[in-house]
Design an enzyme around this catalytic site. Sequence first.
Site, PDB file in Angstrom:
ATOM      1  N   LYS A  13     -20.002   1.187  15.543  1.00 53.51           N
ATOM      2  CA  LYS A  13     -18.804   1.993  15.757  1.00 53.51           C
ATOM      3  C   LYS A  13     -18.623   2.910  14.555  1.00 53.51           C
ATOM      4  O   LYS A  13     -18.481   2.432  13.418  1.00 53.51           O
ATOM      5  CB  LYS A  13     -17.573   1.090  15.902  1.00 53.51           C
ATOM      6  CG  LYS A  13     -16.378   1.809  16.537  1.00 53.51           C
ATOM      7  CD  LYS A  13     -16.648   2.130  17.999  1.00 53.51           C
ATOM      8  CE  LYS A  13     -15.367   2.507  18.736  1.00 53.51           C
ATOM      9  NZ  LYS A  13     -15.624   2.769  20.170  1.00 53.51           N
ATOM     10  N   THR A  58     -19.168  -2.070  20.520  1.00 48.84           N
ATOM     11  CA  THR A  58     -18.648  -1.288  19.404  1.00 48.84           C
ATOM     12  C   THR A  58     -17.121  -1.330  19.372  1.00 48.84           C
ATOM     13  O   THR A  58     -16.514  -1.216  18.303  1.00 48.84           O
ATOM     14  CB  THR A  58     -19.139   0.167  19.475  1.00 48.84           C
ATOM     15  OG1 THR A  58     -18.641   0.794  20.656  1.00 48.84           O
ATOM     16  CG2 THR A  58     -20.659   0.224  19.462  1.00 48.84           C
ATOM     17  N   ASP A  59     -16.497  -1.492  20.535  1.00 46.60           N
ATOM     18  CA  ASP A  59     -15.042  -1.618  20.552  1.00 46.60           C
ATOM     19  C   ASP A  59     -14.597  -2.881  19.820  1.00 46.60           C
ATOM     20  O   ASP A  59     -13.571  -2.892  19.130  1.00 46.60           O
ATOM     21  CB  ASP A  59     -14.529  -1.639  21.995  1.00 46.60           C
ATOM     22  CG  ASP A  59     -13.017  -1.527  22.064  1.00 46.60           C
ATOM     23  OD1 ASP A  59     -12.478  -0.461  21.712  1.00 46.60           O
ATOM     24  OD2 ASP A  59     -12.370  -2.530  22.454  1.00 46.60           O
ATOM     25  N   PHE A 154     -27.564  30.448 -18.505  1.00 48.40           N
ATOM     26  CA  PHE A 154     -28.718  30.380 -17.604  1.00 48.40           C
ATOM     27  C   PHE A 154     -29.654  31.530 -17.946  1.00 48.40           C
ATOM     28  O   PHE A 154     -29.348  32.695 -17.704  1.00 48.40           O
ATOM     29  CB  PHE A 154     -28.292  30.448 -16.143  1.00 48.40           C
ATOM     30  CG  PHE A 154     -29.419  30.154 -15.181  1.00 48.40           C
ATOM     31  CD1 PHE A 154     -30.129  28.963 -15.266  1.00 48.40           C
ATOM     32  CD2 PHE A 154     -29.775  31.057 -14.196  1.00 48.40           C
ATOM     33  CE1 PHE A 154     -31.171  28.673 -14.397  1.00 48.40           C
ATOM     34  CE2 PHE A 154     -30.808  30.780 -13.318  1.00 48.40           C
ATOM     35  CZ  PHE A 154     -31.512  29.582 -13.426  1.00 48.40           C
ATOM     36  N   ARG A 171     -21.168  31.754 -18.853  1.00 43.37           N
ATOM     37  CA  ARG A 171     -20.771  31.926 -17.460  1.00 43.37           C
ATOM     38  C   ARG A 171     -19.813  30.809 -17.061  1.00 43.37           C
ATOM     39  O   ARG A 171     -19.711  29.771 -17.726  1.00 43.37           O
ATOM     40  CB  ARG A 171     -21.995  31.884 -16.535  1.00 43.37           C
ATOM     41  CG  ARG A 171     -22.708  30.537 -16.521  1.00 43.37           C
ATOM     42  CD  ARG A 171     -23.813  30.472 -15.483  1.00 43.37           C
ATOM     43  NE  ARG A 171     -24.460  29.161 -15.472  1.00 43.37           N
ATOM     44  CZ  ARG A 171     -25.348  28.754 -14.566  1.00 43.37           C
ATOM     45  NH1 ARG A 171     -25.686  29.573 -13.577  1.00 43.37           N
ATOM     46  NH2 ARG A 171     -25.889  27.552 -14.642  1.00 43.37           N
ATOM     47  N   GLN A 208     -29.162  21.635 -13.669  1.00 45.65           N
ATOM     48  CA  GLN A 208     -30.038  20.466 -13.674  1.00 45.65           C
ATOM     49  C   GLN A 208     -29.791  19.611 -14.917  1.00 45.65           C
ATOM     50  O   GLN A 208     -29.773  18.372 -14.851  1.00 45.65           O
ATOM     51  CB  GLN A 208     -31.510  20.903 -13.628  1.00 45.65           C
ATOM     52  CG  GLN A 208     -31.950  21.470 -12.290  1.00 45.65           C
ATOM     53  CD  GLN A 208     -31.740  22.959 -12.167  1.00 45.65           C
ATOM     54  OE1 GLN A 208     -30.871  23.536 -12.835  1.00 45.65           O
ATOM     55  NE2 GLN A 208     -32.522  23.612 -11.316  1.00 45.65           N
ATOM     56  N   ASN A 234     -23.947  24.673  -6.612  1.00 44.36           N
ATOM     57  CA  ASN A 234     -23.502  25.592  -7.660  1.00 44.36           C
ATOM     58  C   ASN A 234     -22.522  26.585  -7.033  1.00 44.36           C
ATOM     59  O   ASN A 234     -22.909  27.468  -6.268  1.00 44.36           O
ATOM     60  CB  ASN A 234     -24.699  26.327  -8.263  1.00 44.36           C
ATOM     61  CG  ASN A 234     -24.349  26.988  -9.581  1.00 44.36           C
ATOM     62  OD1 ASN A 234     -23.187  27.236  -9.873  1.00 44.36           O
ATOM     63  ND2 ASN A 234     -25.366  27.275 -10.368  1.00 44.36           N
ATOM     64  N   HIS A 236     -20.858  29.575  -7.234  1.00 45.59           N
ATOM     65  CA  HIS A 236     -21.033  30.768  -8.047  1.00 45.59           C
ATOM     66  C   HIS A 236     -19.728  31.556  -8.192  1.00 45.59           C
ATOM     67  O   HIS A 236     -18.966  31.717  -7.239  1.00 45.59           O
ATOM     68  CB  HIS A 236     -22.094  31.671  -7.426  1.00 45.59           C
ATOM     69  CG  HIS A 236     -23.435  31.016  -7.305  1.00 45.59           C
ATOM     70  ND1 HIS A 236     -24.176  30.632  -8.391  1.00 45.59           N
ATOM     71  CD2 HIS A 236     -24.166  30.667  -6.212  1.00 45.59           C
ATOM     72  CE1 HIS A 236     -25.311  30.093  -7.994  1.00 45.59           C
ATOM     73  NE2 HIS A 236     -25.330  30.093  -6.665  1.00 45.59           N
TER      74      HIS A 236
END
Length: 282
Positions: A13, A58-59, A154, A171, A208, A234, A236
């Site tokens: 479920k 599942t119930d 970067f 940045r 990273q 990321n 941006h």
Amino acid sequence: MPTFSLGPNQYGKAETRIVRVTRGPGGDGLTDLNVSVALRGDLAASHLTGDNGAVLPTDTQKNTVYAFAREHGIDDIESFATRLARHFVESQPSIHGARVTVEQYPWQPVDGRHTFRRDGGEIRTARVHFDASGTQVVSGVRDLVLLKTTGSEFHGYVKDAWTTLPETRDRILATSVNAAWRHTGASFGDARAALIAAFADTHSLALQQTLFAMGSAVLAACPEAVEVKLSLPNRHHFLVDLTPFGLDNPDEVYFAADRPYGLIEGTVRRDDDVAEEVVWSF
């Protein structure tokens, strides 16, 4: 004439929504969960012949989630998931393995008694596997949005005929953290705090590098954790060109782009950890 066989399979479920109110004279408590159950075992007959003699509906699984919330309460989602997983395996001879996944949506009290507000978009997660080999617990967090306005660079990357991205020594770095750590009893609060602190304290030359620092910080803060998996999109932020309007822009006004985005993913492990992770397909 071709023949066919049944491969790995499971059923359960999915996404049982449950809100548990804990009543008390000093005010109420609120726990908001989304619970998914997946069971494996001697279930081939239901696929091959339609024989449901080994199938727990599942119930019934859904009702069990509600009943356990009432009878046992919900202290933390790892314990709640473990209790459910053990129950399904130990109460059903045909079920050999259970996976219970829980998402918790945070609420904060407003008046200290009966009123709450939804606390942002961050979601706490837990996934518990239980079978004859033992119990494995994976805790985590999803959509933990973090941003730093400086302290990120970067540059020095590969450039080819299609490269247009300029190098930068400063940045905005923003991400929506999706993290999960396999453990034997690690504190969620300590792991979450370690993730945030590492993001803030790492002068990042690449997302990273930040990922590895965040995973390492969790392992350092939580001796019970054996590995951390992270997925960091990321988010941006691009400086807006205001020169057409006769205005300068000294790194103050940015456009936040939601797509496309870089997606950095990785796993950080202890060097001395030899345990193998239980991985269920689909």
